[in-house]
Scaffold this motif. Structure first.
Motif, short mmCIF file in Angstrom:
data_model
loop_
_atom_site.label_atom_id
_atom_site.label_comp_id
_atom_site.label_asym_id
_atom_site.label_seq_id
_atom_site.Cartn_x
_atom_site.Cartn_y
_atom_site.Cartn_z
N CYS A 232 0.82 -1.21 0.16
CA CYS A 232 -0.08 -0.42 0.07
C CYS A 232 0.79 1.40 -0.14
CB CYS A 232 -0.82 0.09 0.90
SG CYS A 232 -0.70 0.23 3.16
N GLY A 233 2.40 1.22 0.28
CA GLY A 233 3.00 2.51 0.41
C GLY A 233 2.71 3.26 1.46
N CYS B 197 -1.43 1.64 7.19
CA CYS B 197 -0.83 0.50 7.31
C CYS B 197 0.84 0.88 6.76
CB CYS B 197 -0.45 -0.75 5.90
SG CYS B 197 0.25 -1.61 5.88
N CYS C 216 4.26 -2.75 6.10
CA CYS C 216 5.56 -2.85 4.33
C CYS C 216 6.54 -1.86 4.46
CB CYS C 216 4.20 -2.77 3.65
SG CYS C 216 3.16 -1.22 3.79
N CYS D 100 -3.46 -4.83 2.25
CA CYS D 100 -1.88 -5.04 1.85
C CYS D 100 -1.16 -6.20 2.60
CB CYS D 100 -1.15 -3.73 2.03
SG CYS D 100 0.35 -4.03 2.22
N GLY E 243 2.54 -6.24 4.45
CA GLY E 243 2.39 -5.34 4.96
C GLY E 243 1.09 -6.44 6.56
ZN LIG Z 1 1.68 -2.05 3.31
#
Ligand SMILES: [Zn+2]
Length: 442
Positions: A264-265, A288, A291, A397, A400
């Motif tokens: 998801c960045g 999130c 990640c 994600c 994540g």
């Molecule tokens: Zn993420």
């Protein structure tokens, strides 16, 4: 008379084969099915679409494997080690091809032909054929499949459709191999199994309930929906399917659209321009950051402006905007939302400037532009793309979630984090209802 307007005339006979009454649907294709006094009969197609019930028990999903031009001649071979059951999907006629382990069909001029044992091709009634292996799997187009292969001509769209009918459990088992990483732990596979099953059931209901839009399949086998490539041998993935059997996520008693991507960045979806306010579960307010240590969390690409312009102009939608642009001397994000997602991109040369939808630019550049959480600069005669995440930045994600599993979270809590306002439910299809929701204790 042209071939494609020939009345459908078949030799129809009832014979006893292996203790089962079967009827041929084609001119006797094998010695086993030859009869002494075949009668000629014309079959009338009866409107009995395969997808008449929204969801029936047991649950089967119809996956589009390929769609080809039915006017142009193409040939296809299907094989299976123990033979086939051939069936007219209208449910009237059935044939066993026990000694045949290979079937060849051709399509041309919107008509489907099957090669019989005498080597001749005969047209298939209603241009619609279902092929099921007697046991095991069937092989087609260099891949192996469970379930039934339905081959039919959609005359209205002049298309040959190749559709795999498979149980929902077997479908999810296959999807896990390609939409997840097979070495991820069981808890992560369970997260993905519920997300992929929910996504599939959402698409099934969409396909079957939109009046007039029933195209005969529920879902495509590519990342347009989710990737499905048939049978595989990662048998340990079966456990994730079994331990989440028929579990889906619901919202307001409807099936949720559980989108997912690899990273998801760190984009907060609630800050995004909402494409569908009726799906609040896609627009979580919680960020999130699990990640954050992955390389896809923040990435860079340096592209040659000449090559980039060529690639952009290869896409008709973008080429239309770029007609006045002969070289790129300036390129920036022109409009973005609060979450940082680019919606419009300005591309210019020394004289002209145009605005292009960012989604079209992304589609043109494919994986070189991994996400629209994006910055663009032109520096040292290179276009520098700096982005966050890989995908659409919505929903689950995967990287994540994988980190959360490592931290000890269970699959239910992870799903609740990425899809807030949803309930975990058990799919209980009956002949009359679509989804019967039962809350699962968490
Ligand atoms: Zn993420």
């Amino acid at each position: 008379m042209k071939k494609n307007s020939t009345p459908v005339i078949i030799f129809c006979c009832t014979i006893i084969f292996g203790g089962t009454f079967v009827q041929t649907i084609y001119a006797s294709p094998t010695n086993e099915l030859e009869t002494t006094s075949p009668e000629q009969e014309t079959l009338e197609a009866t409107p009995a679409p395969d997808l008449a019930e929204p969801l029936s028990k047991p649950i089967f999903i119809h996956v589009l494997l390929n769609e080809l031009d039915a006017q142009t001649r193409s040939s296809h071979t299907i094989s299976s080690s123990n033979g086939f059951v051939l069936e007219s999907p209208i449910g009237l006629k059935k044939a066993l091809w026990k000694k045949n382990t290979k079937i060849t069909i051709i399509v041309k001029e919107n008509t489907l032909y099957l090669q019989c044992k005498d080597g001749k091709y005969r047209n298939v009634i209603n241009n619609n054929l279902a092929v099921t292996p007697i046991d095991g799997i069937l092989h087609f187009d260099n891949r192996s499949y469970q379930g039934t292969l339905n081959i039919r001509v959609d005359k209205e769209n002049k298309a040959l459709l190749l559709i795999n009918k498979i149980s929902l459990d077997d479908y999810i088992y296959s999807v896990l191999r390609f939409e997840s990483l097979s070495y991820w732990p069981l808890e992560m596979q369970k997260v993905q199994a519920v997300a992929s099953r929910t996504y599939a059931v959402y698409q099934m209901l969409e396909a079957r309930t939109k009046r007039g839009k029933n195209v005969g399949y529920d879902i495509k086998n590519t990342n347009f929906h989710q990737v499905y490539r048939g049978a595989h041998d990662c048998t340990h993935l079966r456990k994730a399917v079994e331990e989440t059997h028929n579990m889906i996520l619901t919202h307001n008693k409807g099936v949720a659209l559980t989108m997912f991507d690899i990273c998801c960045g760190g984009v907060v979806p609630s800050d995004m321009k909402k494409a569908d306010p009726k799906k609040p579960y896609l627009y979580r307010t919680n960020q999130c950051t699990f990640c954050a240590k992955k390389s896809l969390f923040k990435w860079q690409e340096h592209l040659c402006p000449v090559e980039m312009l060529k690639q952009l102009k290869a896409n008709k939608k973008v080429a239309h905007h770029l007609r006045p642009i002969k070289e790129i001397t300036h390129m920036v994000v022109h409009e973005r939302d609060k979450a940082g997602i680019a919606h419009k991109i300005r591309i210019a040369n020394n004289e002209k400037s145009v605005i292009v939808p960012a989604a079209d630019v992304k589609a043109s550049l494919e994986t070189k532009l991994k996400s629209l959480a994006l910055d663009i600069k032109l520096r040292n005669e290179k276009v520098m793309l700096t982005g966050r995440g890989f995908g659409h930045n919505l929903g689950l994600c995967q990287l994540g979630a994988r980190e959360l599993v490592a931290q000890g979270w269970n699959f239910k809590d992870i799903l609740a984090f990425y899809y807030p306002t949803t309930n975990l439910a058990r799919l209980r299809p009956t002949s009359k209802t679509t989804v019967n929701e039962i809350k699962i204790n968490t």
